[in-house]
Design a protein around this motif. Structure first.
Motif, PDB file in Angstrom:
ATOM      1  N   GLU A 240       0.445  10.813 -32.137  1.00  0.00           N
ATOM      2  CA  GLU A 240       0.867  10.492 -30.783  1.00  0.00           C
ATOM      3  C   GLU A 240       0.434  11.586 -29.806  1.00  0.00           C
ATOM      4  OE1 GLU A 240       5.070  10.029 -30.995  1.00  0.00           O
ATOM      5  OE2 GLU A 240       4.942   7.949 -31.711  1.00  0.00           O
ATOM      6  N   VAL A 241       0.119  11.147 -28.601  1.00  0.00           N
ATOM      7  CA  VAL A 241      -0.252  12.066 -27.529  1.00  0.00           C
ATOM      8  C   VAL A 241       0.818  11.965 -26.450  1.00  0.00           C
ATOM      9  CG1 VAL A 241      -1.928  12.554 -25.713  1.00  0.00           C
ATOM     10  CG2 VAL A 241      -2.717  11.931 -28.012  1.00  0.00           C
ATOM     11  N   MET A 242       1.442  13.089 -26.158  1.00  0.00           N
ATOM     12  CA  MET A 242       2.591  13.105 -25.263  1.00  0.00           C
ATOM     13  C   MET A 242       2.129  13.354 -23.826  1.00  0.00           C
ATOM     14  SD  MET A 242       4.422  12.521 -27.810  1.00  0.00           S
ATOM     15  CE  MET A 242       5.980  12.325 -26.942  1.00  0.00           C
ATOM     16  N   MET A 243       2.333  12.345 -22.975  1.00  0.00           N
ATOM     17  CA  MET A 243       1.922  12.449 -21.572  1.00  0.00           C
ATOM     18  C   MET A 243       3.011  11.894 -20.659  1.00  0.00           C
ATOM     19  SD  MET A 243      -2.205  11.646 -21.726  1.00  0.00           S
ATOM     20  CE  MET A 243      -2.428  12.077 -19.993  1.00  0.00           C
ATOM     21  N   ALA A 244       4.247  12.299 -20.908  1.00  0.00           N
ATOM     22  CA  ALA A 244       5.362  11.890 -20.050  1.00  0.00           C
ATOM     23  C   ALA A 244       5.291  12.619 -18.713  1.00  0.00           C
ATOM     24  CB  ALA A 244       6.689  12.186 -20.741  1.00  0.00           C
ATOM     25  N   ASP A 245       6.051  12.091 -17.753  1.00  0.00           N
ATOM     26  CA  ASP A 245       6.211  12.725 -16.443  1.00  0.00           C
ATOM     27  C   ASP A 245       4.903  12.831 -15.670  1.00  0.00           C
ATOM     28  OD1 ASP A 245       8.990  13.092 -16.798  1.00  0.00           O
ATOM     29  OD2 ASP A 245       8.630  14.934 -17.928  1.00  0.00           O
ATOM     30  N   ASN A 246       4.077  11.808 -15.777  1.00  0.00           N
ATOM     31  CA  ASN A 246       2.907  11.651 -14.917  1.00  0.00           C
ATOM     32  C   ASN A 246       3.068  10.357 -14.114  1.00  0.00           C
ATOM     33  OD1 ASN A 246       0.935  13.885 -15.766  1.00  0.00           O
ATOM     34  ND2 ASN A 246       1.497  12.986 -17.733  1.00  0.00           N
ATOM     35  N   TYR A 247       2.341  10.266 -13.003  1.00  0.00           N
ATOM     36  CA  TYR A 247       2.370   9.055 -12.187  1.00  0.00           C
ATOM     37  C   TYR A 247       1.064   8.299 -12.410  1.00  0.00           C
ATOM     38  CZ  TYR A 247       2.520   5.904  -8.209  1.00  0.00           C
ATOM     39  OH  TYR A 247       2.506   4.778  -7.424  1.00  0.00           O
ATOM     40  N   TRP A 248       1.184   7.006 -12.757  1.00  0.00           N
ATOM     41  CA  TRP A 248       0.041   6.196 -13.164  1.00  0.00           C
ATOM     42  C   TRP A 248      -0.354   5.163 -12.113  1.00  0.00           C
ATOM     43  CZ3 TRP A 248      -2.100   7.935 -17.642  1.00  0.00           C
ATOM     44  CH2 TRP A 248      -1.296   8.726 -18.464  1.00  0.00           C
ATOM     45  N   GLY A 249       0.201   5.243 -10.929  1.00  0.00           N
ATOM     46  CA  GLY A 249      -0.122   4.296  -9.878  1.00  0.00           C
ATOM     47  C   GLY A 249       0.718   3.044  -9.892  1.00  0.00           C
ATOM     48  N   THR A 250       1.556   2.872 -10.892  1.00  0.00           N
ATOM     49  CA  THR A 250       2.427   1.713 -11.034  1.00  0.00           C
ATOM     50  C   THR A 250       3.536   2.080 -12.011  1.00  0.00           C
ATOM     51  OG1 THR A 250       2.539  -0.621 -11.710  1.00  0.00           O
ATOM     52  CG2 THR A 250       1.022   0.789 -12.922  1.00  0.00           C
ATOM     53  N   THR A 251       4.587   1.304 -12.002  1.00  0.00           N
ATOM     54  CA  THR A 251       5.639   1.473 -13.021  1.00  0.00           C
ATOM     55  C   THR A 251       5.615   0.322 -14.022  1.00  0.00           C
ATOM     56  OG1 THR A 251       7.243   0.315 -11.602  1.00  0.00           O
ATOM     57  CG2 THR A 251       7.140   2.733 -11.432  1.00  0.00           C
ATOM     58  N   ASP A 252       4.639  -0.579 -13.903  1.00  0.00           N
ATOM     59  CA  ASP A 252       4.541  -1.729 -14.799  1.00  0.00           C
ATOM     60  C   ASP A 252       3.951  -1.291 -16.141  1.00  0.00           C
ATOM     61  OD1 ASP A 252       4.540  -4.771 -15.189  1.00  0.00           O
ATOM     62  OD2 ASP A 252       2.459  -4.220 -15.652  1.00  0.00           O
ATOM     63  N   ALA A 253       4.736  -1.431 -17.217  1.00  0.00           N
ATOM     64  CA  ALA A 253       4.322  -0.944 -18.530  1.00  0.00           C
ATOM     65  C   ALA A 253       3.038  -1.606 -18.999  1.00  0.00           C
ATOM     66  CB  ALA A 253       5.446  -1.165 -19.542  1.00  0.00           C
ATOM     67  N   ARG A 254       2.913  -2.896 -18.804  1.00  0.00           N
ATOM     68  CA  ARG A 254       1.709  -3.605 -19.256  1.00  0.00           C
ATOM     69  C   ARG A 254       0.463  -3.065 -18.564  1.00  0.00           C
ATOM     70  NH1 ARG A 254       0.731  -9.051 -20.912  1.00  0.00           N
ATOM     71  NH2 ARG A 254      -1.487  -9.196 -21.451  1.00  0.00           N
ATOM     72  N   SER A 255       0.552  -2.852 -17.267  1.00  0.00           N
ATOM     73  CA  SER A 255      -0.599  -2.328 -16.530  1.00  0.00           C
ATOM     74  C   SER A 255      -0.962  -0.924 -16.980  1.00  0.00           C
ATOM     75  CB  SER A 255      -0.311  -2.341 -15.026  1.00  0.00           C
ATOM     76  OG  SER A 255      -0.141  -3.661 -14.553  1.00  0.00           O
TER      77      SER A 255
END
Length: 291
Positions: A240-255
Motif C-alpha cells: 500500500e502507498v499512503m497518500m492521505a490528506d491530499n486534495y484531488w480536485g473532488t471528494t467523489d471516491a469513484r473519480s
C-alpha cells in the motif's frame, strides 16, 4: 565515481573552461569540468556534459538564466541512464540556486521554442547539498534528477518537462512548488522524500512510484487535472502507498480512484490509500509568488 571528473577531463581534453571565481555572466559556452568556487549571474550557456567536481561549490545569483545548448558529439559522452542525452549539469559538489520572486533563476533550453526533452538534467550525484529556491525549470528530460544527495526544492515552477523531479536514494524536501504540464510530475523510488504543500496540475502523470517507496511523506498537496493518472505504481510496488490528506480536485471516491493505476487495476500491485482526504484545496500550497 570518485575519479569521474578526471576521466571526463581526459575524454574531453579540457581542464577548465570559462570558470568564474568572483561572479560572471558567461558569453562562451561552458563544457567539461568546473572546480573550486563558481559564481554565475546573467546568461550562462552550457553545452554537453558540464561537471561540477566533488568539493566544488556553485552559487547561482537571482535572475540568472542557465541555458542549455545542443551538444556536439564529443561533448555528450554520457547519454545512458543515470545520465541523459543532451546537455546536462552533473553535480558532485554543492549547488545553491536561490532566486527571488522578482528575479527567479531560469533553467531552460537556449532555444525558447524547443520542446520537452531538449536538454538532459540537473543531475545530482551524491551532492552533499543542493538548494533550489524561486527557480523555473522547463524543456528538460528530467529537470532535477538526484541520486544519493541531500536536496531542497521550494517555491519553484516546473513546466513542459518530460519529468519534473526524478530521484532515488536521496534525502529530498519538495515543498511549495507549482508542477504543471509535464509528462510526469514526481517520479521516484527508495529515498526519504518530504513532499508537501505543492500544486501538481495538468500533468499526464502526477506521481510515478517506480519501486520500493519507503520513508516518504506526501501530504497537503493539491493534485489536479491529471491527464492520464494522478498516481501510477510500478511493477515493484506490491505494498500500500499512503497518500492521505491530499486534495484531488473532488471528494467523489469513484473519480479519485479512476485516477490511480494501482491494485485496483492489476492485482499484484499495491493500492493507493488516500483517506482521509482533504475536501478543499490547500490555500497555502504552491509558490509564495506568481510564476
Amino acid at each position: 565515481m570518485r575519479n569521474f571528473a578526471l576521466r571526463l577531463r581526459l575524454f574531453l581534453g579540457v581542464a577548465l573552461l570559462g570558470f568564474c571565481l568572483t561572479g560572471c555572466s558567461v558569453a562562451q559556452p561552458l563544457t567539461g569540468v568546473l572546480e573550486g568556487d563558481q559564481h554565475w549571474r546573467g546568461r550562462v550557456l552550457l553545452r554537453g556534459d558540464v561537471v561540477l567536481a566533488e568539493g566544488a561549490t556553485l552559487h547561482i545569483a537571482p535572475g540568472t538564466q542557465v541555458l542549455f545548448l545542443p551538444p556536439v558529439e564529443s561533448e555528450d559522452l554520457l547519454t545512458l541512464h543515470p545520465y541523459f542525452p543532451g546537455s546536462e549539469l552533473i553535480v558532485h559538489g554543492r549547488l545553491v540556486a536561490r532566486g527571488t520572486p522578482s528575479n527567479p533563476i531560469q533553467f531552460r533550453a537556449a532555444d525558447p521554442e524547443a520542446g520537452p526533452g531538449s536538454w538532459g538534467a540537473i543531475n545530482l550525484r551524491e551532492s552533499p547539498e543542493a538548494l533550489f529556491s524561486h527557480c523555473i525549470f522547463t524543456q528538460a528530460d528530467s529537470a532535477i534528477h538526484s541520486f544519493g544527495s541531500r536536496v531542497r526544492v521550494e517555491h519553484s515552477l516546473f513546466e513542459h518537462n518530460l519529468v519534473a523531479l526524478r530521484f532515488n536514494t536521496s534525502e529530498i524536501v519538495i515543498e511549495h512548488n507549482l508542477i504543471r504540464e509535464n509528462d510526469a510530475g514526481i517520479r521516484f523510488h527508495l529515498g526519504a522524500p518530504l513532499i508537501v504543500n505543492n500544486i501538481l496540475r495538468d500533468n499526464n502523470k502526477s506521481f510515478f512510484l517506480t519501486s520500493d517507496p519507503r520513508d516518504y511523506h506526501i501530504r497537503h498537496n493539491n493534485i489536479l487535472g491529471s491527464r492520464e493518472y494522478a498516481v501510477v505504481l510500478g511493477e515493484e510496488v506490491p505494498d500500500e502507498v499512503m497518500m492521505a490528506d491530499n486534495y484531488w480536485g473532488t471528494t467523489d471516491a469513484r473519480s479519485i480512484e479512476d485516477g490511480f493505476f494501482d491494485g485496483r487495476r492489476l492485482n499484484h500491485l499495491g493500492q493507493v490509500r488516500y483517506q482521509p482526504l482533504a475536501t478543499q484545496p490547500f490555500a497555502e500550497a504552491g509558490p509564495a509568488w506568481s510564476p
